[in-house]
Design an enzyme around this catalytic site. Structure first.
Site, short mmCIF file in Angstrom:
data_model
loop_
_atom_site.label_atom_id
_atom_site.label_comp_id
_atom_site.label_asym_id
_atom_site.label_seq_id
_atom_site.Cartn_x
_atom_site.Cartn_y
_atom_site.Cartn_z
N CYS A 173 2.96 1.58 -0.52
CA CYS A 173 4.42 1.51 -0.60
C CYS A 173 5.00 0.64 0.50
CB CYS A 173 5.06 2.88 -0.66
SG CYS A 173 4.49 4.12 0.47
N VAL A 232 7.81 -2.12 -0.26
CA VAL A 232 9.18 -2.02 0.25
C VAL A 232 9.58 -3.33 0.92
CG1 VAL A 232 10.72 -0.84 1.88
CG2 VAL A 232 9.18 0.49 0.43
#
Lengths: 511, 487
Positions: free
Chosen positions: A152, A156
């Site tokens: 992630c 991001v």
């Protein structure tokens, strides 16, 4: 003195000794835990309908979910290919967790590398890490393919894998023809099964690109999905062997995750050969055994190959029947006599054991395809599914599960709880008790709290050994599932009739 | 003898050079600084540490989140520890460390549960603060006996700029319970080590002020005594803190705080009231000890409870900080357990004598366990830390022999190569390494989790340790690896 040299006690017995019990009593003076009465009151309340309602009103908090995140599935798919090194772009802690989790389940090595991004990469992007990482991984681990996925963190900050890998090739870190499939696998989208799909699609599109479609080669592709039973992959190969049908297992990680101990560590045991996988568009057809795990891969294969894509779940008698008939129809080959004999044996076993299972109320949870297979098996045994919890569910799955349950008199009492977690299940099991729980090792907390016997099926199973080595597919697999279920019920029958002079009137020798 | 020793040392140096050769130039240069052969008399091990892992290798390191949630905060049993962000971090760290505790899980204790905000795409796009505020209230309502909540931040939380401190303060007032925000996003720092530090800082900033306030108000409900100590940096893996605590209590000390294995919120509040902080895992908890020394004048003492010699040494050092009564009792404790330890050594030493061990773990273990092996007649030929700092490597010199191979943040590749060339009899490391070496037919013990056994701390733990090393090394299964028809 607690330790006797002839009988050294570890934690399981040591802390039951009076010295330690006194110590724990003494510690309580400082703990300021609530009073036993208060604890008992709240404990009872957590079992109530009132608590259940409050629990189901939750909108933001998830407690004990039955799902993991995308990259776990991605690296699980990646090691199904010959000489393939999973390469995770992002913060390094993730890979430590994935490797630990998979290793704890399989009790096998699991090799995967990280680009170890830190604060500076968060600010400037991870290009440098990816280039250096590819160079180091290639030099040290000599893979035939590096399969890149993200965490992630990389998602991001918006790292562009395609562009980064191209830059790495331009800089000569890896050669132009070295396969580096990549998949974006943000942990805040889907679950581990989504990651499996994304990575498998990436690998197949990368490998098939230079080969393309050249005409049918008579093979059938099978995609196992996030199937952690290595015995299943071997069983599929055996069934195809009996039919005499050439098979390509796409992402065959059976040897990787169930390798022999020959005194040498092999980093890449087994796996689908890359040149074989590259031919997958030329197969007659593709089966996926996990419909909800592989939508994108199936769509890719359908479009790119122009050949049929089918889904099947060879679980239980009916599920296996259907798959064998599909396979026979597709290839024109008769169902082998040997499988028919195996079917007869499995049916024999089902009829032998059904009395212990018939009418038993069951709670179960797991990935959508696993749960569909188990529901089918339970219904054909006359068991009654009651609570069906699937944290990583979707509407299509829920509709299919409801339709299956509606088709059987034994499915009428069931509710499919999509998107719910194991703390929801706890409330369900207290307010509407069941006889049996089926799920992974995390279910042992529900077993402890509710006293419901647990059959461990699914992923992860950390606290029982070797189950993943057995098949759950085919008639042989049906026999294994039956064995685990009926013998858990019989163990429970023994446990409940064990107190001498009180409950042991039914402590029967013969069951 | 000296010649033989120096020849061996030269050989080990050669091995290091050879192993480095496979790396690309830049990586080779970097990794060379982390590998060394120890020269007796030197003040440290001669390796660089606490530096970023190089990309693309198999590092065994975790992240700041793992350090905070898995080690420092997670074992505090009567609080809810929320994994704030996507589902994975909480899922993988769920019940993973065997931090034993006593309590009714889900009612008054929460150690083996997974609480997560399960971030979805919209939370990343729009921010997770609203969801956080809501779920903290939900948690407090569903678990009324929880003493508080910590927010363990995962990577996206820091990257999208959520203000978890503001949410924590606001919701804490609303629910009337402490809410501690911990900025332990995984991309911070180079390993779990920074997570330990960050978590310690949140204890300093969010817990101790409450303790001070309560002390001032007189609402701590605590009568201080002359022998009050805190047991710090023991995570109670397999019950370690209990087999340590029993010795401290037997010598007349009153253990007021266990932080954090089996620990509670209240014990944390009592920590600044003790006379002495006793720290086992220096790496993860020295920060809070230093703070308590500065702010409260509480001295701290490192100790080692692995193996009878170190235990006795530690008990005496601890007793030195107190009066003669305690010193006398410490001697009684040492005397009491002497026959037990002697019996263990008499039984197991003959089976383990001369066996060579390679270690690689985190925290304190790469040095502290060496004397325990030695007491069983075993020799540690190589050791290193996952996430040690310079001060750890300095402390290590007290424990190792001349010529010991040292590897900092060893990569999977290096570890395998060193094992192939040094041919140890036992490897003691973690789960990720376990099966790699077992496939090489090398006996192995997990030294993070004690391979699901334990405790290993204290005298009672030493018995289990000895038993386990014996069963690992002397298992007849190793003799089955080679098929008899293969010569």
């Amino acid at each position: 003195m607690p330790q006797d040299i002839q009988d050294i006690k570890d934690h399981a017995r040591l802390f039951q000794d009076p010295e330690y019990q006194a110590l724990l009593q003494c510690k309580q003076t400082f703990e300021d835990l609530p009073s036993p009465e208060e604890v008992a009151r709240v404990a009872e309340w957590t079992k109530s309908w009132e608590y259940r309602e409050k629990n189901f009103q939750r909108e933001a908090l998830t407690i004990n979910p039955a799902k993991a995140c995308q990259p776990l599935g991605a690296i699980f798919a990646a090691v199904g290919f010959e000489g393939t090194l999973p390469f995770v772009h992002g913060s390094q802690g993730c890979v430590a967790y994935f490797r630990t989790h998979l290793t704890r389940h399989f009790k096998e090595p699991f090799s995967a590398v990280s680009t170890s991004m830190t604060e500076d990469a968060a600010v400037f992007g991870g290009l440098k890490n990816l280039i250096e990482g590819l160079e180091n991984a290639y030099a040290l681990y000599k893979p035939k393919m590096i399969a890149v996925c993200t965490t992630c963190m990389a998602e991001v900050i918006g790292d562009d894998l395609g562009a980064f890998i191209t830059t790495a090739r331009n800089e000569g870190v890896i050669s132009r023809d070295f396969p580096v499939p990549y998949a974006h696998t943000p942990s805040f989208v889907g679950s581990h099964i989504t990651g499996y799909d994304n990575m498998l699609k990436a690998i197949l599109s990368t490998l098939t690109e230079p080969v393309g479609r050249t005409g049918s080669n008579g093979y059938i592709n099978v995609i196992p999905g996030f199937d952690t039973y290595m015995g299943n992959l071997r069983e599929i190969k055996r069934i195809f062997g009996l039919f005499g049908i050439p098979l390509t297992l796409l992402a065959d990680n059976s040897d990787y995750l169930d390798s022999p101990n020959d005194g040498t560590f092999h980093m890449y045991p087994g796996g689908t050969p890359l040149e074989v996988a590259a031919q997958c568009l030329n197969a007659e057809a593709t089966f996926s055994f996990q419909r909800y795990t592989t939508p994108k891969t199936l769509e890719f294969l359908a479009e790119a190959s122009g050949r049929p894509t089918l889904t099947a779940r060879p679980v239980g008698i009916r599920g296996t029947d259907e798959f064998l008939m599909q396979l026979s129809q597709l290839t024109g080959k008769p169902i082998p006599a040997e499988l028919e004999i195996e079917r007869g044996r499995a049916v024999d076993a089902f009829t032998d054991s059904q009395a212990w299972i018939h009418g038993k109320r069951v709670a179960l949870y797991g990935d959508p395809d696993l749960v569909m297979g188990l529901l089918s098996l339970l219904l054909e045994l006359g068991a009654e599914p009651i609570h069906v919890v699937v944290t990583n569910s979707n509407e299509e799955f829920e509709a299919e599960a409801r339709a299956l349950l509606a088709s059987s008199p034994y499915g009428q009492g069931a509710t499919v709880w999509g998107g719910k977690d194991l703390w929801h299940l706890r409330s369900l099991m207290f307010t509407e008790p069941v006889d049996l729980l089926i799920g992974n090792s995390y279910g042992k907390y529900l077993w402890r709290d509710t006293g419901t016997p647990l059959v461990r099926i699914g992923y992860p199973i950390f606290d029982r050994h070797h189950l993943h080595r057995y098949p759950t597919y085919g008639y042989v697999g049906a026999l294994n599932l039956l064995n685990w279920i009926v013998n858990t019920i019989l163990d429970e029958a023994d446990r409940r009739s064990i107190i001498p002079g009180k409950t042991d009137i039914s402590f029967d020798l013969i069951r | 003898m000296t010649t033989l020793k120096s020849t061996l040392k030269e050989e080990t140096r050669k091995i290091v050079t050879e192993v480095l050769e496979t790396y690309p130039e830049k990586a080779q240069k970097k990794r060379a600084k982390h590998l060394n052969v120890y020269d007796e008399g030197k003040a440290d091990c001669g390796v660089k540490s606490n530096i970023k892992s190089i990309p693309g290798v198999m590092t065994t390191r975790g992240c700041a989140y793992a350090g905070s949630k898995g080690v420092v905060w997670g074992p505090v049993k009567d609080m809810i520890h929320l994994s704030h962000g996507p589902v994975g971090c909480g899922y993988y760290s769920w019940s993973g460390r065997r931090n034993y505790y006593v309590g009714i899980t889900g009612v008054n204790t929460f150690g083996t549960m997974q609480f997560t905000s399960d971030f979805q795409e919209r939370d990343v796009v729009f921010g997770g603060d609203k969801k956080l505020a809501k779920l903290l209230v939900e948690a407090s309502e569903l678990f009324p006996l929880a003493k508080g909540i910590t927010i363990q931040s995962e990577c996206p939380v820091g990257l999208i700029g959520d203000d978890i401190e503001a949410v924590a303060k606001r919701v804490s007032k609303e629910i009337g319970k402490p809410v501690v925000p911990v900025r332990c996003e995984g991309f911070r720092g180079v390993s779990q080590s920074l997570g330990h530090h960050i978590a310690n800082d949140t204890v300093r900033d969010w817990v101790l002020p409450i303790a001070d306030k309560k002390a001032k108000e007189g609402s701590l409900n605590f009568e201080p005594g002359p022998y009050d100590v805190a047991l710090i940096g023991d995570y109670n893996i397999g019950g370690d803190a209990w087999s340590s605590r029993i010795l401290l209590e037997e010598m007349g000390l009153r253990v007021v705080t266990q932080f954090s294995g089996d620990g509670t919120w209240n014990e944390m509040l009592l920590a600044p009231r003790v006379k002495l902080n006793l720290i086992h895992c220096y790496r993860s908890m020295n920060y809070i000890c230093r703070h308590m020394e500065e702010a409260y004048g509480i001295p701290w003492l490192e100790f080692n409870f692995f193996g009878p010699t170190q235990i006795a040494k530690s008990l005496r050092a601890i007793a030195q900080r107190f009066d003669e009564t305690i010193q006398a009792k410490a001697e009684q404790v040492i005397a009491k357990y002497k026959p037990q330890s002697e019996a263990i050594i008499a039984k197991y030493r003959p089976r383990l004598e001369g066996k060579r061990v390679m270690l690689m773990v985190g925290g304190l273990r790469p040095r502290h366990v060496i004397p325990a092996f030695r007491e069983l007649g075993m020799e540690v030929i190589a050791t290193g830390y996952e996430f040690g700092h310079g001060d750890d490597y300095k402390r290590t010199t007290q424990y190792i022999d001349d010529g010991t191979l040292i590897y900092d943040d060893v990569s999977g590749y290096e570890f395998e190569e060193f094992a192939k060339r040094l041919k140890p009899d036992l490897i003691a490391s973690g789960i990720k390494e376990k099966y790699v070496f077992q496939k090489m037919a090398l006996p192995f013990r997990q030294m993070h989790s004690w391979d699901y056994s334990g405790p290993y701390h204290g005298y009672d733990g030493f018995a289990v340790f000895a038993r386990d090393m014996d069963l690992a090394l002397n298992s007849p299964t190793w003799d089955l690896v080679k098929a008899p028809w293969k010569s």
